[in-house]
Design an enzyme around this catalytic site. Structure first.
Site, short mmCIF file in Angstrom:
data_model
loop_
_atom_site.label_atom_id
_atom_site.label_comp_id
_atom_site.label_asym_id
_atom_site.label_seq_id
_atom_site.Cartn_x
_atom_site.Cartn_y
_atom_site.Cartn_z
N ARG A 195 1.84 -4.86 6.16
CA ARG A 195 1.20 -3.82 5.36
C ARG A 195 2.07 -2.57 5.40
O ARG A 195 2.47 -2.13 6.48
CB ARG A 195 -0.20 -3.49 5.87
CG ARG A 195 -0.88 -2.42 5.00
CD ARG A 195 -2.35 -2.23 5.31
NE ARG A 195 -2.96 -1.35 4.32
CZ ARG A 195 -4.23 -1.38 3.95
NH1 ARG A 195 -5.05 -2.24 4.50
NH2 ARG A 195 -4.70 -0.54 3.04
N TRP A 245 2.84 8.05 -2.07
CA TRP A 245 4.28 8.19 -2.26
C TRP A 245 4.57 9.06 -3.50
O TRP A 245 5.39 9.97 -3.46
CB TRP A 245 4.91 6.81 -2.44
CG TRP A 245 6.39 6.83 -2.73
CD1 TRP A 245 7.40 6.90 -1.82
CD2 TRP A 245 6.99 6.81 -4.04
NE1 TRP A 245 8.61 6.92 -2.48
CE2 TRP A 245 8.39 6.86 -3.84
CE3 TRP A 245 6.50 6.75 -5.34
CZ2 TRP A 245 9.30 6.87 -4.89
CZ3 TRP A 245 7.40 6.75 -6.40
CH2 TRP A 245 8.79 6.80 -6.17
N ASP A 268 0.83 -1.21 0.00
CA ASP A 268 0.00 0.00 0.00
C ASP A 268 0.87 1.26 0.00
O ASP A 268 2.01 1.23 0.43
CB ASP A 268 -0.92 -0.03 1.23
CG ASP A 268 -2.08 0.94 1.10
OD1 ASP A 268 -2.36 1.42 -0.01
OD2 ASP A 268 -2.71 1.23 2.14
N ILE A 311 -7.03 -4.46 7.38
CA ILE A 311 -6.84 -5.67 6.57
C ILE A 311 -7.38 -5.47 5.15
O ILE A 311 -6.94 -6.15 4.21
CB ILE A 311 -7.54 -6.88 7.26
CG1 ILE A 311 -7.03 -7.07 8.71
CG2 ILE A 311 -7.33 -8.16 6.47
CD1 ILE A 311 -5.60 -7.47 8.86
N SER A 312 -8.35 -4.58 4.98
CA SER A 312 -8.89 -4.26 3.65
C SER A 312 -9.27 -5.50 2.84
O SER A 312 -8.91 -5.62 1.67
CB SER A 312 -7.91 -3.38 2.86
OG SER A 312 -7.66 -2.17 3.53
N ASN A 361 -10.85 -2.29 -5.65
CA ASN A 361 -10.08 -1.32 -6.41
C ASN A 361 -10.74 -0.93 -7.74
O ASN A 361 -10.32 0.04 -8.39
CB ASN A 361 -8.64 -1.81 -6.65
CG ASN A 361 -7.77 -1.79 -5.40
OD1 ASN A 361 -6.89 -2.63 -5.22
ND2 ASN A 361 -8.00 -0.82 -4.52
N TRP A 362 -11.80 -1.65 -8.13
CA TRP A 362 -12.56 -1.25 -9.33
C TRP A 362 -13.25 0.10 -9.13
O TRP A 362 -13.73 0.70 -10.09
CB TRP A 362 -13.61 -2.31 -9.69
CG TRP A 362 -13.03 -3.64 -10.06
CD1 TRP A 362 -13.04 -4.77 -9.29
CD2 TRP A 362 -12.35 -3.99 -11.27
NE1 TRP A 362 -12.40 -5.80 -9.96
CE2 TRP A 362 -11.97 -5.34 -11.17
CE3 TRP A 362 -12.00 -3.28 -12.44
CZ2 TRP A 362 -11.27 -6.01 -12.19
CZ3 TRP A 362 -11.31 -3.94 -13.44
CH2 TRP A 362 -10.97 -5.29 -13.31
N ARG A 396 -0.05 9.48 -9.62
CA ARG A 396 -0.18 8.23 -8.84
C ARG A 396 0.42 7.04 -9.59
O ARG A 396 1.00 6.13 -8.98
CB ARG A 396 -1.66 7.93 -8.56
CG ARG A 396 -2.33 8.87 -7.57
CD ARG A 396 -3.81 8.51 -7.40
NE ARG A 396 -4.00 7.14 -6.98
CZ ARG A 396 -3.91 6.72 -5.72
NH1 ARG A 396 -3.67 7.57 -4.75
NH2 ARG A 396 -4.09 5.45 -5.42
C1 IPE Z 1 -5.44 -2.63 -0.39
O1 IPE Z 1 -5.10 -1.30 -0.49
C2 IPE Z 1 -5.40 -3.28 -1.74
C3 IPE Z 1 -4.09 -3.46 -2.35
C4 IPE Z 1 -2.93 -3.12 -1.82
C5 IPE Z 1 -4.09 -4.07 -3.66
P1 IPE Z 1 -6.20 -0.15 -0.67
O2 IPE Z 1 -5.44 1.13 -0.78
O3 IPE Z 1 -7.12 -0.49 -1.76
O4 IPE Z 1 -6.99 -0.23 0.71
P2 IPE Z 1 -7.83 0.86 1.49
O5 IPE Z 1 -8.83 1.43 0.53
O6 IPE Z 1 -6.86 1.91 1.94
O7 IPE Z 1 -8.42 0.12 2.64
C1 IPE Z 2 -1.38 0.30 -3.45
O1 IPE Z 2 -1.19 1.67 -3.43
C2 IPE Z 2 -1.63 -0.26 -4.83
C3 IPE Z 2 -3.02 -0.65 -5.08
C4 IPE Z 2 -3.99 -0.62 -4.19
C5 IPE Z 2 -3.34 -1.10 -6.41
P1 IPE Z 2 -2.41 2.67 -3.48
O2 IPE Z 2 -2.77 2.94 -4.90
O3 IPE Z 2 -3.52 2.21 -2.63
O4 IPE Z 2 -1.75 3.97 -2.86
P2 IPE Z 2 -2.40 4.94 -1.79
O5 IPE Z 2 -2.84 4.10 -0.65
O6 IPE Z 2 -3.54 5.64 -2.47
O7 IPE Z 2 -1.29 5.86 -1.43
MG MG Z 3 -3.99 2.42 -0.70
#
Ligand code: IPE
Ligand code: IPE
Ligand code: MG
Length: 231
Positions: free
Chosen positions: A178, A17, A12, A185-186, A60-61, A25
């Site tokens: 994490r 970052w 995550d 835990i998401s 993530n969709w 992003r």
């Molecule tokens: C969890 O991260 C999913 C992955 C790392 C692929 P998210 O960024 O989607 O989780 P939330 O929304 O912060 O809980």
């Molecule tokens: C994890 O990084 C990658 C995926 C969930 C695909 P994020 O895209 O969630 O990055 P943040 O949490 O928004 O910084």
């Molecule tokens: Mg994230």
């Protein structure tokens, strides 16, 4: 000292970052992709049997189409760049998650990588792709029901439930890490994490180094795992 077979990582913080550095992003996802290679090699060197990395969740969709499209292209970048190294290091690629719902060409590149590495006997690098744990659990129950229709003497137990999960062939998750400071835990491996040790680190995934990874392993080794018993 605790044995360590299976490590799972919620990678995550890519977006934050990148933003903090003034990049889009997507740049975070790209650098994060290179880091899968770095941490996989470190894990392999440490003798870990399975490294499961959360690459894309069923939630993530909800992100923009542009970001999703970008994420779905990353497996091409990853395998293009690193397949040779994965083969040299005897690393085997596997996946968990719903493959039907990801773009066909992305599924194809994964299938190709799985096929190419299928005879490798070293560490398993397991991608959780379009993975959601609640879906996995409901899917498992439905798989059981299908079998039950043909044989109603079957019983669902804590032990055999595992056989219906995507992770059925893997050892228990010993350690879940994490990155990026979030402590949740998401929807990742809800069943499997029942007695895993959890470590939350501040570093975002793109800046999480093999040294930081090794520190997590050292911390894991010092943890007192009781599994409900008394020492
Ligand atoms: C969890 O991260 C999913 C992955 C790392 C692929 P998210 O960024 O989607 O989780 P939330 O929304 O912060 O809980
Ligand atoms: C994890 O990084 C990658 C995926 C969930 C695909 P994020 O895209 O969630 O990055 P943040 O949490 O928004 O910084
Ligand atoms: Mg994230």
């Amino acid at each position: 000292m605790n044995k360590l077979k299976h490590v799972a990582i919620i990678m995550d913080g890519n977006g934050r970052w990148a933003r903090a550095k003034g990049y889009p992003r997507t740049q975070g996802h790209l650098v994060g992709t290179d880091n899968v290679r770095n941490i996989a090699i470190a894990a392999n060197d440490e003798g870990i049997e399975v490294l499961t990395v959360f690459a894309f969740s069923t939630e993530n969709w909800k992100r923009s189409k542009d970001e999703i499209d970008y994420l779905m292209k990353l497996p091409f970048v990853f395998f293009d760049k690193f397949m040779k190294e994965l083969m040299e290091r005897n690393i085997k690629i596997t996946m968990i998650g719903e493959m039907e719902d990801i773009p066909k060409d992305t599924a194809k590149i994964f299938n190709k990588a799985m096929e190419q590495t299928s005879k490798n006997t070293g560490m398993i690098l397991n991608f959780a792709m379009n993975y959601g744990s609640r879906f996995e659990i409901v899917r498992a129950f439905n798989k059981f029901l299908d079998e039950y229709k043909n044989d109603n003497s079957l019983e669902l137990t804590e032990d055999n439930f595992n056989n219906y999960l995507y992770t059925k062939d893997f050892p228990e998750v010993d350690l879940m890490i994490r990155t990026s400071g979030e402590q949740r835990i998401s929807n990742f491996l809800l069943w499997q994490l029942a007695y895993s040790e959890l470590i939350f680190v501040q570093e975002a995934w793109p800046e999480f180094t093999p040294e930081s990874f090794k520190k997590c392993l050292d911390e894991f080794k010092k943890r007192d795992r009781r599994f409900g018993g008394v020492k």
